[in-house]
Structure formats: structure tokens, C-alpha cells
Design a protein around this motif. Sequence first.
Motif, PDB file in Angstrom:
ATOM      1  N   ILE A 193       8.306  15.803   1.860  1.00 33.48           N
ATOM      2  CA  ILE A 193       8.017  14.955   2.422  1.00 33.48           C
ATOM      3  C   ILE A 193       9.457  14.577   3.453  1.00 33.48           C
ATOM      4  N   PHE A 194      10.331  15.395   2.961  1.00 30.68           N
ATOM      5  CA  PHE A 194      12.207  15.451   3.507  1.00 30.68           C
ATOM      6  C   PHE A 194      12.302  16.510   4.701  1.00 30.68           C
ATOM      7  N   HIS A 224       3.644  10.184   8.303  1.00 26.98           N
ATOM      8  CA  HIS A 224       3.623   9.097   8.243  1.00 26.98           C
ATOM      9  C   HIS A 224       4.629   8.206   9.392  1.00 26.98           C
ATOM     10  N   PRO A 225       4.846   7.549   9.862  1.00 28.71           N
ATOM     11  CA  PRO A 225       5.767   6.164  11.119  1.00 28.71           C
ATOM     12  C   PRO A 225       7.112   5.816  10.258  1.00 28.71           C
ATOM     13  N   TYR A 226       6.484   5.811   9.410  1.00 28.57           N
ATOM     14  CA  TYR A 226       7.769   4.539   8.177  1.00 28.57           C
ATOM     15  C   TYR A 226       8.033   5.703   7.517  1.00 28.57           C
ATOM     16  N   THR A 227       7.661   6.330   7.309  1.00 30.03           N
ATOM     17  CA  THR A 227       8.894   7.185   6.468  1.00 30.03           C
ATOM     18  C   THR A 227       9.610   8.116   7.884  1.00 30.03           C
ATOM     19  N   TYR A 267      -3.439  11.605  12.625  1.00 29.80           N
ATOM     20  CA  TYR A 267      -4.062  12.687  12.143  1.00 29.80           C
ATOM     21  C   TYR A 267      -5.947  12.539  11.708  1.00 29.80           C
ATOM     22  N   SER A 268      -6.302  11.674  12.256  1.00 30.34           N
ATOM     23  CA  SER A 268      -7.559  10.992  11.857  1.00 30.34           C
ATOM     24  C   SER A 268      -8.320  12.760  12.737  1.00 30.34           C
ATOM     25  N   ASP A 269      -7.813  13.329  13.403  1.00 33.68           N
ATOM     26  CA  ASP A 269      -8.747  14.199  13.970  1.00 33.68           C
ATOM     27  C   ASP A 269      -9.682  15.240  12.835  1.00 33.68           C
ATOM     28  N   GLN A 270      -8.639  15.508  11.261  1.00 37.14           N
ATOM     29  CA  GLN A 270      -8.952  16.412  10.394  1.00 37.14           C
ATOM     30  C   GLN A 270      -8.855  16.079   9.255  1.00 37.14           C
ATOM     31  N   ARG A 301       1.047  -1.252  -0.055  1.00 40.75           N
ATOM     32  CA  ARG A 301      -0.189   0.006   0.661  1.00 40.75           C
ATOM     33  C   ARG A 301       1.018   1.342   0.107  1.00 40.75           C
ATOM     34  N   ILE A 302       0.725   2.413  -0.797  1.00 47.77           N
ATOM     35  CA  ILE A 302       0.636   3.425  -0.178  1.00 47.77           C
ATOM     36  C   ILE A 302       0.860   4.399   1.106  1.00 47.77           C
ATOM     37  N   VAL A 303       1.953   4.308   1.993  1.00 50.64           N
ATOM     38  CA  VAL A 303       1.551   5.472   2.943  1.00 50.64           C
ATOM     39  C   VAL A 303       0.891   6.841   3.088  1.00 50.64           C
TER      40      VAL A 303
END
Length: 331
Positions: free
Chosen positions: A244-245, A250-253, A321-324, A234-236
Motif C-alpha cells: 500500500i505504501f 485509491h485517491p483517498y489512500t 480501475y474498472s477496466d480490469q 467502508r473499506i476503500v
Amino acid sequence: MISDPILTIDDLQVVFHTPLGKVHALRGISFTVERGQTFGLVGESGCGKTVTGLSILSLVPSPGKIISGRVIFDGEDLQQKSEHQMRSIRGGRIAMIFQDPAAALNPVFTIGQQLMEVMRQHNLAKSEELHRRSLQMLSDVELPQPKELLNSYPHHLSGGMQQRVMIAMALSSNPDLLIADEPTTALDVTIQAQILELLAKLKQERNISIILITHNMGIVAETCQKVAVLYAGRIVEQAEVRDIFQHPYHPYTQGLLSALPSPGSRGNDLKDIPGSVPSGLNPISGCAFASRCEYVMNVCWKEHPPFIHHNGEHRTACYLYSDQKANMEIS
């Protein structure tokens, strides 16, 4: 700015039927590559990067199969093309460079024979022009003494020279899209930089689009305009490279970027991400990264997180970030 996509991947899903069960290699990925853009696909081994590249060309090896989704190339759905039609597209309008040139080149044929055969298969030059054009292609990828190289065998060449030959073969048909699958993995740092510079130079000269598949975020920073981070099919996270830098959500990034060496990290241990990528054999009801995430919550185990938009095209699939909720997009 008007969007001019050359490739659109829409909800692509790929499974492999094995004796142990069904392995989900791609779980519904979507992204768009703009014309003239270098688009990065990044993630650890086993995340689905190479399968994505092979799926674009309808080359998923057996027992793998594309079960749903669309691959739209220059306005046409490649999933609707016959094998005969795809053969003219592969190596023609879409070319691919593989990570191990020694394995991709045939050891019993000379470099010239292999380069000319590619052009012959796609009717790119008349017989009397093949030799001249082969010399030109080797010169274009900055290989020394191209006349001698035409009569050389792959084992006579260094790894960097072999990869330049692969680039020459891929570009001989003047493709619109180039898929580069870990093109510098087997090379030392100096040669790696030369290959990346060469790809950037040829992209600019020929106005081609590139999908760069890599596990190295440093390479993404140097070469790509946009990037999608893959994890377990999946794309996270997906964004412009600069965003992105500067703001990895995302914790994985964040983990991938923390593993990069920096001037201030000299003498210190690099951070790693504990655990490993799920095999894809067992169903994943929630977030695939939950077992390795330091921020895991109860909801992460229950269902896959939706995409949440941040600034511009930056989107992340993470419950942090689900509060957004106003910016939430269900994937």
C-alpha cells in the motif's frame, strides 16, 4: 502459507438511531486478522475505526446497533454469544486499549486496586498472588518503581505512564487479541515511539494478534503487516503494508500518504484533502469519496464501486480501475 485467522469480520453494518435520523457508521466491512499479526485500521475521524473495535466486543454504545454481519473470533461467532458469555471474553481473550488513558482509568482508585480488580474479575490469580502478579505486569511494561506505582493514583502519572498501565491491565489476562484504539494520540513523539516499541516487544513475546486503530499512516508503516483504509464506514483499500505504501491505488489512500511529512518536504506545505467525511446521516448512492476526489467521474455518483484485485491480496474500491473487469469482485 496456510491462513490461520484469529478474527474474521464479515459484512458488518452498524447504525445509530438519532433524533435527526439513522446514521450509518459501518456500511458492510469485511477483513481478516491472522494469528500473530498486527492489522492496521486507518482513516480520518468519523470513518468508523473505533466503532469497528467496539463492535468486535459488542460494546457499540446506545443508540447504536449492529444490524447485520458476523464477528468470527477463533471459529466462534461473537454475535451469537450472550452478554454473560461476552463479559468473560472482554478483557479476557480480547482486550482493548483506549486512546485516552486518563479517561479510562478511575481517578478514585489506586493503580494497584484497578490492576488487581481486572485480574480478580477474570479469576486470573488467587488473592495472595494478586499483588505479586501486579508488580510483574508493571515491570513487563517497563514502568519504574512498580511497588510505589501500585499505591499511586492515575493523576500522579504522566500520560505515557498511564498508557503503560492501560497496556498492563489489557495484557494481564494474556489475551489472544488486543485492540489498540489510537494508543499514542495524546503522547509526544518520543513517548509515542516508546509505546509502539513496547507493543511490538510484548506482541513478539506473547504471540498475540493486534488490531491497531490509527489515523497516522506513519505508525502503520512502523508496526503493521496488513492495513485496511476506512472511509465513511467502508473499506476503500486493503493490502499488505509494503504494497500500500509502494502502490496506493485509491485517491483517498494517496491523499493520506501525501499528508505525511518526508525529508524532501521540509519547508513546504503538506498536502491536505479538501472537504470532510460525510456524516453518514444521508444515504450515499455512489462512492462516498466522490465529493472530495480530484478524479471523480459520472459513474462515481451513481453506485458504490466494486472491489478490484491488484497484486496478491491488494484490493481497491475505485472506478479508476474498472477496466480490469477480469479481476473485478462485487462487494
